[in-house]
Write a protein that holds these residues in place. Structure first.
Motif, PDB file in Angstrom:
ATOM      1  N   ASP A 198     -15.950  -2.156  21.840  1.00  0.00           N
ATOM      2  CA  ASP A 198     -15.746  -2.520  23.293  1.00  0.00           C
ATOM      3  C   ASP A 198     -14.832  -1.856  24.158  1.00  0.00           C
ATOM      4  O   ASP A 198     -13.665  -2.229  23.997  1.00  0.00           O
ATOM      5  N   GLU A 199     -15.260  -0.721  24.991  1.00  0.00           N
ATOM      6  CA  GLU A 199     -14.354  -0.067  26.007  1.00  0.00           C
ATOM      7  C   GLU A 199     -13.791  -0.871  26.824  1.00  0.00           C
ATOM      8  O   GLU A 199     -12.421  -0.825  27.084  1.00  0.00           O
ATOM      9  N   ILE A 200     -14.677  -1.878  27.442  1.00  0.00           N
ATOM     10  CA  ILE A 200     -14.032  -2.508  28.519  1.00  0.00           C
ATOM     11  C   ILE A 200     -12.913  -3.249  28.412  1.00  0.00           C
ATOM     12  O   ILE A 200     -11.952  -3.593  28.998  1.00  0.00           O
ATOM     13  N   LEU A 201     -13.023  -3.994  27.029  1.00  0.00           N
ATOM     14  CA  LEU A 201     -12.137  -5.035  26.457  1.00  0.00           C
ATOM     15  C   LEU A 201     -10.708  -4.148  26.301  1.00  0.00           C
ATOM     16  O   LEU A 201      -9.665  -4.633  26.759  1.00  0.00           O
ATOM     17  N   ILE A 202     -10.909  -3.010  25.751  1.00  0.00           N
ATOM     18  CA  ILE A 202      -9.638  -2.119  25.471  1.00  0.00           C
ATOM     19  C   ILE A 202      -8.891  -1.989  26.865  1.00  0.00           C
ATOM     20  O   ILE A 202      -7.630  -2.083  27.152  1.00  0.00           O
ATOM     21  N   ASP A 203      -9.553  -1.633  27.826  1.00  0.00           N
ATOM     22  CA  ASP A 203      -9.085  -1.427  29.200  1.00  0.00           C
ATOM     23  C   ASP A 203      -8.372  -2.428  29.542  1.00  0.00           C
ATOM     24  O   ASP A 203      -7.301  -2.443  30.188  1.00  0.00           O
ATOM     25  N   LYS A 204      -8.987  -3.595  29.419  1.00  0.00           N
ATOM     26  CA  LYS A 204      -8.288  -5.056  29.991  1.00  0.00           C
ATOM     27  C   LYS A 204      -6.958  -5.299  29.178  1.00  0.00           C
ATOM     28  O   LYS A 204      -6.056  -5.540  29.774  1.00  0.00           O
ATOM     29  N   VAL A 205      -7.053  -4.811  27.998  1.00  0.00           N
ATOM     30  CA  VAL A 205      -5.963  -5.256  26.967  1.00  0.00           C
ATOM     31  C   VAL A 205      -4.716  -4.168  27.173  1.00  0.00           C
ATOM     32  O   VAL A 205      -3.694  -4.570  27.220  1.00  0.00           O
ATOM     33  N   ARG A 206      -5.333  -3.135  27.712  1.00  0.00           N
ATOM     34  CA  ARG A 206      -3.932  -2.346  27.984  1.00  0.00           C
ATOM     35  C   ARG A 206      -3.313  -2.613  29.413  1.00  0.00           C
ATOM     36  O   ARG A 206      -2.294  -2.503  29.424  1.00  0.00           O
ATOM     37  N   ASP A 207      -4.339  -3.104  30.182  1.00  0.00           N
ATOM     38  CA  ASP A 207      -3.822  -3.503  31.517  1.00  0.00           C
ATOM     39  C   ASP A 207      -2.942  -4.953  31.289  1.00  0.00           C
ATOM     40  O   ASP A 207      -1.954  -4.806  32.029  1.00  0.00           O
ATOM     41  N   TYR A 208      -3.132  -5.728  30.715  1.00  0.00           N
ATOM     42  CA  TYR A 208      -2.766  -7.204  30.795  1.00  0.00           C
ATOM     43  C   TYR A 208      -2.083  -7.433  29.650  1.00  0.00           C
ATOM     44  O   TYR A 208      -1.352  -8.429  29.569  1.00  0.00           O
ATOM     45  N   VAL A 223       0.934  -1.105  -0.060  1.00  0.00           N
ATOM     46  CA  VAL A 223       0.240  -0.039   0.123  1.00  0.00           C
ATOM     47  C   VAL A 223       0.931   1.239  -0.030  1.00  0.00           C
ATOM     48  O   VAL A 223       2.110   1.050   0.163  1.00  0.00           O
ATOM     49  N   PRO A 224       0.472   2.231  -0.272  1.00  0.00           N
ATOM     50  CA  PRO A 224       1.101   3.436  -0.344  1.00  0.00           C
ATOM     51  C   PRO A 224       1.540   4.034   1.250  1.00  0.00           C
ATOM     52  O   PRO A 224       1.018   3.495   2.078  1.00  0.00           O
ATOM     53  N   ASN A 225       2.262   4.919   1.301  1.00  0.00           N
ATOM     54  CA  ASN A 225       2.807   5.481   2.552  1.00  0.00           C
ATOM     55  C   ASN A 225       1.608   6.116   3.081  1.00  0.00           C
ATOM     56  O   ASN A 225       1.007   6.927   2.550  1.00  0.00           O
ATOM     57  N   GLY A 226       1.428   5.859   4.383  1.00  0.00           N
ATOM     58  CA  GLY A 226       0.170   6.550   5.078  1.00  0.00           C
ATOM     59  C   GLY A 226      -0.299   5.583   6.158  1.00  0.00           C
ATOM     60  O   GLY A 226       0.030   4.453   6.285  1.00  0.00           O
ATOM     61  N   PRO A 227      -1.269   6.403   6.917  1.00  0.00           N
ATOM     62  CA  PRO A 227      -1.593   5.334   8.146  1.00  0.00           C
ATOM     63  C   PRO A 227      -2.659   4.356   7.734  1.00  0.00           C
ATOM     64  O   PRO A 227      -3.194   4.151   6.321  1.00  0.00           O
ATOM     65  N   ILE A 228      -2.390   3.198   8.626  1.00  0.00           N
ATOM     66  CA  ILE A 228      -3.291   1.976   8.333  1.00  0.00           C
ATOM     67  C   ILE A 228      -4.484   1.756   9.473  1.00  0.00           C
ATOM     68  O   ILE A 228      -4.163   1.920  10.658  1.00  0.00           O
ATOM     69  N   ALA A 229      -5.591   1.549   9.056  1.00  0.00           N
ATOM     70  CA  ALA A 229      -6.676   1.332  10.274  1.00  0.00           C
ATOM     71  C   ALA A 229      -6.931  -0.198  10.427  1.00  0.00           C
ATOM     72  O   ALA A 229      -6.787  -0.939   9.490  1.00  0.00           O
ATOM     73  N   ILE A 230      -6.987  -0.618  11.701  1.00  0.00           N
ATOM     74  CA  ILE A 230      -7.535  -1.803  11.851  1.00  0.00           C
ATOM     75  C   ILE A 230      -9.104  -1.822  12.429  1.00  0.00           C
ATOM     76  O   ILE A 230      -9.229  -1.219  13.479  1.00  0.00           O
ATOM     77  N   TYR A 231      -9.901  -2.236  11.776  1.00  0.00           N
ATOM     78  CA  TYR A 231     -11.267  -2.172  12.232  1.00  0.00           C
ATOM     79  C   TYR A 231     -11.538  -3.703  12.941  1.00  0.00           C
ATOM     80  O   TYR A 231     -11.647  -4.636  12.233  1.00  0.00           O
ATOM     81  N   GLY A 232     -11.661  -3.666  14.182  1.00  0.00           N
ATOM     82  CA  GLY A 232     -11.705  -4.771  14.977  1.00  0.00           C
ATOM     83  C   GLY A 232     -10.366  -4.895  15.852  1.00  0.00           C
ATOM     84  O   GLY A 232      -9.747  -5.990  15.458  1.00  0.00           O
ATOM     85  N   LEU A 233      -9.940  -4.154  16.591  1.00  0.00           N
ATOM     86  CA  LEU A 233      -8.710  -4.095  17.258  1.00  0.00           C
ATOM     87  C   LEU A 233      -8.576  -5.307  18.072  1.00  0.00           C
ATOM     88  O   LEU A 233      -7.539  -5.988  18.182  1.00  0.00           O
ATOM     89  N   GLY A 234      -9.684  -5.780  18.926  1.00  0.00           N
ATOM     90  CA  GLY A 234      -9.762  -6.901  19.954  1.00  0.00           C
ATOM     91  C   GLY A 234      -8.500  -6.698  20.545  1.00  0.00           C
ATOM     92  O   GLY A 234      -8.282  -5.721  21.373  1.00  0.00           O
ATOM     93  N   GLY A 235      -7.850  -7.906  20.891  1.00  0.00           N
ATOM     94  CA  GLY A 235      -6.617  -8.065  21.702  1.00  0.00           C
ATOM     95  C   GLY A 235      -5.276  -7.149  21.229  1.00  0.00           C
ATOM     96  O   GLY A 235      -4.205  -7.378  21.939  1.00  0.00           O
ATOM     97  N   GLY A 236      -5.317  -6.598  20.058  1.00  0.00           N
ATOM     98  CA  GLY A 236      -4.318  -5.864  19.545  1.00  0.00           C
ATOM     99  C   GLY A 236      -3.037  -6.953  18.871  1.00  0.00           C
ATOM    100  O   GLY A 236      -2.092  -6.422  18.645  1.00  0.00           O
ATOM    101  N   THR A 237      -3.345  -7.942  18.508  1.00  0.00           N
ATOM    102  CA  THR A 237      -2.401  -8.959  17.983  1.00  0.00           C
ATOM    103  C   THR A 237      -1.835  -8.342  16.623  1.00  0.00           C
ATOM    104  O   THR A 237      -0.565  -8.459  16.435  1.00  0.00           O
TER     105      THR A 237
END
Length: 302
Positions: free
Chosen positions: A130-140, A96-110
């Motif tokens: 899912d904001e609660i999921l993101i909080d947990k993934v940030r923590d752990y 792809v060209p140079n530029g930002p890439i989006a991830i729709y469905g970040l989930g656990g961030g793998t």
């Protein structure tokens, strides 16, 4: 370009016990998680290397009645984990060209972990409802580490919200968009609609691409396809509603591949003209150099 080294690890039971089900979306998640030494992850390591996969169990419906809640609990207990391979998404920046890439469905961030490990200057924007999921993934799971810029400026920006909501800021914004959106173990129905892709494609910059986890084979009869019924294994993509919708939205500019049985047999789709596979293979490391050669154009057999 850094080499891709992914080490499987297990979660400390004391921490794992705190990864509770989300009381709002009623989601329960179980992860194969990964240690990225440069990011300083500090969990118990296994000694062997493993391909990067994410096990995700999702039930995004809510209910106000006690009987519906009971049915949902029963469904959660019976639901199978769906295997989603994040490695494939890591190959997208090479085409792809140079530029930002989006991830729709970040989930656990793998996928975000893997992308920034391999492409440390990459600008990522991850979307998760899912904001609660993101909080947990940030923590752990070290997601917060990705939100800090790397030495070469790569970073993950996390958005909480619905990716289908209109956004004027997103027009022509992304060089690539990874789409990994599931509910109840199935691809979101919006992704099976041509109209969805016609709207989303405005978010790509010129020559930008989607790479989409399209789920498995539809449970449909041959009459669904009419004259376009698959005639060979090269046409098996026609059994997937999301790829059929993409093929209508991007006529002549969709490629597909199917993951091995051990990785769930999901279909993946890529928009844009099929890249030169030799050049793509040379631009990515390790086993990815072979897997990218398996992409094929969506062209029904005559």
């Amino acid at each position: 370009m850094a080499s891709l080294a992914v080490t499987e690890f297990v979660i400390n039971p004391a921490s794992a016990s705190r990864l509770i089900s989300n009381p709002i979306t009623n989601n329960t998640f179980f992860f194969f998680c990964f240690c990225f030494p440069k990011r300083g992850a500090s969990l118990l390591l296994k000694s062997h290397l493993h391909s990067a996969s994410r096990f995700r169990k999702a039930n995004a419906t809510t209910s106000s009645s006690s009987s519906d809640q009971y049915d949902q609990r029963q469904q959660q207990e019976e639901e199978n984990f769906q295997v989603v391979t994040a490695d494939e998404f890591v190959s997208l920046p090479a085409i792809v060209p140079n530029g930002p890439i989006a991830i729709y469905g970040l989930g656990g961030g793998t996928a975000a972990h893997l992308m920034l490990d391999l492409w440390p200057s990459l600008k990522l924007e991850g979307w998760e409802i899912d904001e609660i999921l993101i909080d947990k993934v940030r923590d752990y799971f070290g997601l917060s580490d990705l939100e800090k810029p790397t030495a070469t400026g790569g970073v993950l920006q996390v958005h909480i919200g619905d990716v289908f909501s209109p956004s004027e800021d997103a027009s022509g914004r992304y060089a690539g968009i990874v789409v990994d959106l599931f509910s109840e173990g199935k691809v979101l129905p919006q992704l099976e609609e041509v109209a969805t892709w016609l709207k989303l494609k405005d978010r790509l910059m010129p020559n930008g691409r989607f790479m989409v986890n399209c789920g498995g084979i539809d449970g449909v009869s041959d009459m669904t396809y009419g004259a376009a019924r698959p005639k060979s294994m090269n046409d098996v993509w026609m059994h997937n509603s999301a790829i059929r919708a993409l093929s209508e939205a991007f006529p002549g500019k969709v490629s597909w591949k199917r993951m091995p049985e051990r990785n769930g047999e999901n279909f993946l789709a890529l928009t844009g003209l099929l890249p030169d596979l030799s050049s793509w293979s040379a631009a990515v490391p390790g086993h990815l150099s072979e897997t990218v050669k398996k992409w094929k154009p969506c062209a029904p057999s005559q």
